[in-house]
Write an enzyme that holds these catalytic residues in place. Sequence first.
Site, mmCIF file in Angstrom:
data_model
loop_
_atom_site.group_PDB
_atom_site.id
_atom_site.type_symbol
_atom_site.label_atom_id
_atom_site.label_comp_id
_atom_site.label_asym_id
_atom_site.label_seq_id
_atom_site.Cartn_x
_atom_site.Cartn_y
_atom_site.Cartn_z
ATOM 1 N N ARG A 1 0.859 -1.185 0.000
ATOM 2 C CA ARG A 1 0.000 0.000 0.000
ATOM 3 C C ARG A 1 0.895 1.234 0.000
ATOM 4 N NH1 ARG A 1 -3.562 -2.625 -1.596
ATOM 5 N NH2 ARG A 1 -5.627 -2.951 -0.717
ATOM 6 N N GLU B 1 -3.849 7.903 -4.820
ATOM 7 C CA GLU B 1 -4.187 7.221 -6.074
ATOM 8 C C GLU B 1 -5.518 7.747 -6.592
ATOM 9 O OE1 GLU B 1 -4.037 2.969 -5.496
ATOM 10 O OE2 GLU B 1 -2.001 3.045 -4.726
ATOM 11 N N HIS C 1 -1.663 0.634 -9.979
ATOM 12 C CA HIS C 1 -2.253 -0.329 -9.029
ATOM 13 C C HIS C 1 -2.876 -1.514 -9.794
ATOM 14 C CE1 HIS C 1 -4.032 -0.642 -4.708
ATOM 15 N NE2 HIS C 1 -3.917 -1.846 -5.253
HETATM 16 N N1 LIG Z 1 -0.790 -3.937 -5.470
HETATM 17 C C1 LIG Z 1 -1.896 -4.657 -5.450
HETATM 18 O O1 LIG Z 1 -2.695 -4.648 -6.385
HETATM 19 C C2 LIG Z 1 -2.178 -5.528 -4.289
HETATM 20 C C3 LIG Z 1 -1.732 -5.199 -3.040
HETATM 21 N N2 LIG Z 1 -1.994 -6.013 -1.989
HETATM 22 C C4 LIG Z 1 -1.481 -5.639 -0.659
HETATM 23 O O2 LIG Z 1 -0.658 -6.689 -0.190
HETATM 24 C C5 LIG Z 1 -0.960 -6.927 1.169
HETATM 25 C C6 LIG Z 1 -0.525 -8.310 1.571
HETATM 26 O O3 LIG Z 1 -1.371 -9.296 1.034
HETATM 27 P P1 LIG Z 1 -1.226 -10.834 1.502
HETATM 28 O O4 LIG Z 1 0.151 -11.308 1.275
HETATM 29 O O5 LIG Z 1 -2.364 -11.570 0.908
HETATM 30 O O6 LIG Z 1 -1.470 -10.641 3.063
HETATM 31 P P2 LIG Z 1 -1.000 -11.551 4.276
HETATM 32 O O7 LIG Z 1 -1.866 -11.155 5.417
HETATM 33 O O8 LIG Z 1 -0.953 -12.964 3.869
HETATM 34 O O9 LIG Z 1 0.502 -11.071 4.547
HETATM 35 C C7 LIG Z 1 0.824 -9.878 5.187
HETATM 36 C C8 LIG Z 1 2.248 -9.979 5.689
HETATM 37 O O10 LIG Z 1 2.589 -8.700 6.256
HETATM 38 C C9 LIG Z 1 3.233 -8.941 7.499
HETATM 39 N N3 LIG Z 1 3.066 -7.812 8.411
HETATM 40 C C10 LIG Z 1 1.920 -7.221 8.818
HETATM 41 N N4 LIG Z 1 2.204 -6.214 9.660
HETATM 42 C C11 LIG Z 1 3.553 -6.183 9.787
HETATM 43 C C12 LIG Z 1 4.458 -5.368 10.509
HETATM 44 N N5 LIG Z 1 4.015 -4.384 11.291
HETATM 45 N N6 LIG Z 1 5.787 -5.620 10.403
HETATM 46 C C13 LIG Z 1 6.241 -6.625 9.613
HETATM 47 N N7 LIG Z 1 5.428 -7.438 8.895
HETATM 48 C C14 LIG Z 1 4.108 -7.210 8.981
HETATM 49 C C15 LIG Z 1 2.563 -10.178 8.055
HETATM 50 O O11 LIG Z 1 3.423 -10.695 9.038
HETATM 51 P P3 LIG Z 1 3.128 -12.051 9.832
HETATM 52 O O12 LIG Z 1 3.181 -13.114 8.783
HETATM 53 O O13 LIG Z 1 4.252 -12.150 10.769
HETATM 54 O O14 LIG Z 1 1.777 -11.884 10.430
HETATM 55 C C16 LIG Z 1 2.445 -11.022 6.790
HETATM 56 O O15 LIG Z 1 3.647 -11.718 6.565
HETATM 57 C C17 LIG Z 1 -2.461 -6.644 1.267
HETATM 58 O O16 LIG Z 1 -2.851 -6.343 2.585
HETATM 59 C C18 LIG Z 1 -2.623 -5.476 0.337
HETATM 60 O O17 LIG Z 1 -2.443 -4.256 1.038
HETATM 61 C C19 LIG Z 1 -2.676 -7.175 -2.142
HETATM 62 C C20 LIG Z 1 -3.159 -7.536 -3.356
HETATM 63 C C21 LIG Z 1 -2.966 -6.734 -4.536
HETATM 64 O O1 LIG Z 2 -4.848 -3.928 -3.782
HETATM 65 C C1 LIG Z 2 -5.570 -4.857 -3.989
HETATM 66 C C2 LIG Z 2 -6.067 -5.737 -2.995
HETATM 67 O O2 LIG Z 2 -6.709 -6.741 -3.373
HETATM 68 O O3 LIG Z 2 -5.885 -5.469 -1.802
#
Ligand SMILES: NC(=O)C1=CN([C@@H]2O[C@H](COP(=O)(O)OP(=O)(O)OC[C@H]3O[C@@H](n4cnc5c(N)ncnc54)[C@H](OP(=O)(O)O)[C@@H]3O)[C@@H](O)[C@H]2O)C=CC1
Ligand SMILES: O=CC(=O)O
Length: 324
Positions: free
Chosen positions: A237, A266, A285
């Site tokens: 994000r 955005e 995005h």
């Molecule tokens: N550009 C785009 O179009 C898209 C963007 N996204 C973004 O990607 C993000 C991640 O998606 P996804 O992988 O499915 O989500 P997950 O919930 O599977 O993964 C999130 C990861 O972030 C880590 N995390 C959260 N808070 C912290 C912190 N304070 N410090 C360090 N690590 C942290 C978590 O750690 P832990 O494992 O230790 O809990 C986890 O490993 C979404 O929330 C979204 O914002 C998603 C889809 C599309």
């Molecule tokens: O940014 C996209 C999402 O699925 O989150």
Amino acid sequence: MKPSIILYKALPDVLQQRLETHFSVTRVPDLKPETVAQFADAFASAQGLLGSSEKVDQALLEKMPQLRATSTISVGYDNFDVDALNARNIVLMHTPTVLTETVADTLMALVLSSARRVVEVAERVKVGEWTSSIGPDWFGVDVHHKTLGIIGMGRIGLALAQRAHFGFGMPILYNARRHHTEAEERFQARYGDLETVLKESDFVCVVLPLTEETHHLIGEKQFAIMKKSAIFINAGRGPVVDETALVEALRNGEILAAGLDVFEKEPLPIDSPLLSLPNVVALPHIGSATHETRYNMAACAVDNLIDALNGKVEKNCVNPQAAR
Ligand SMILES: NC(=O)C1=CN([C@@H]2O[C@H](COP(=O)(O)OP(=O)(O)OC[C@H]3O[C@@H](n4cnc5c(N)ncnc54)[C@H](OP(=O)(O)O)[C@@H]3O)[C@@H](O)[C@H]2O)C=CC1
Ligand SMILES: O=CC(=O)O
């Protein structure tokens, strides 16, 4: 009588029909206050809400006294006031998993295009600058076997690690709140604190959700400790990164380049300084934006809302404790 819902995003016909077999659907263009006022009766009686990207806050919830379930066509849900939903026992459904592989592909595309300057040199070809055999001023840097730092080893981080490890022979360094044994066992990923990942990585890839803890997690201090040759990628994000600090780091040569799919504001304003930097690849995005994946996300969101309004929240629910 079918429960009433508000739909604030266009759906493929087949999915809209599926929704209509279960619910009485009012389609609105957005969730702006003027739209809510225009469709006041529909908002007042709606038990469900389905769409994406728009803010769902306390002010909106006050106009929806019957609301029981919200369903977002996204995995991220930082645009929802989850505390306000919990206080009203309203469940929030999202679409993890169906988009994971596609977003990891986008991250890899950002890594490759930033390192090999794909966008920049393709533009130079189009404007007729390729007039003789190219020299070092057109060269990029290697991707294979470089160290890939992943900040956020969740579903998408793991899928990125898989691509980088098996496809490109890249050592993986990562940071998350906890250790991820799957990444360590399958891809020999090494856990490091944030500072270590920033210092030692050739590519720093951010795949974090936006929360109070992650807001501006990457700023001036963090760019200063990255390698001067580092390439910074953000597909989590925008507000996780202090964009002013990023621009300064790129201008001052503290890092080599950036590949960005998300921004603090955005759509990215046309006068953003990021757009005047040749070493920036800026995408609108598009992380999950393929025909297949966007369809699967919309289908998942429709099924999620049907499930949630039938009391089924075992899967894809952000706040199952809110289920009544
Ligand atoms: N550009 C785009 O179009 C898209 C963007 N996204 C973004 O990607 C993000 C991640 O998606 P996804 O992988 O499915 O989500 P997950 O919930 O599977 O993964 C999130 C990861 O972030 C880590 N995390 C959260 N808070 C912290 C912190 N304070 N410090 C360090 N690590 C942290 C978590 O750690 P832990 O494992 O230790 O809990 C986890 O490993 C979404 O929330 C979204 O914002 C998603 C889809 C599309
Ligand atoms: O940014 C996209 C999402 O699925 O989150």
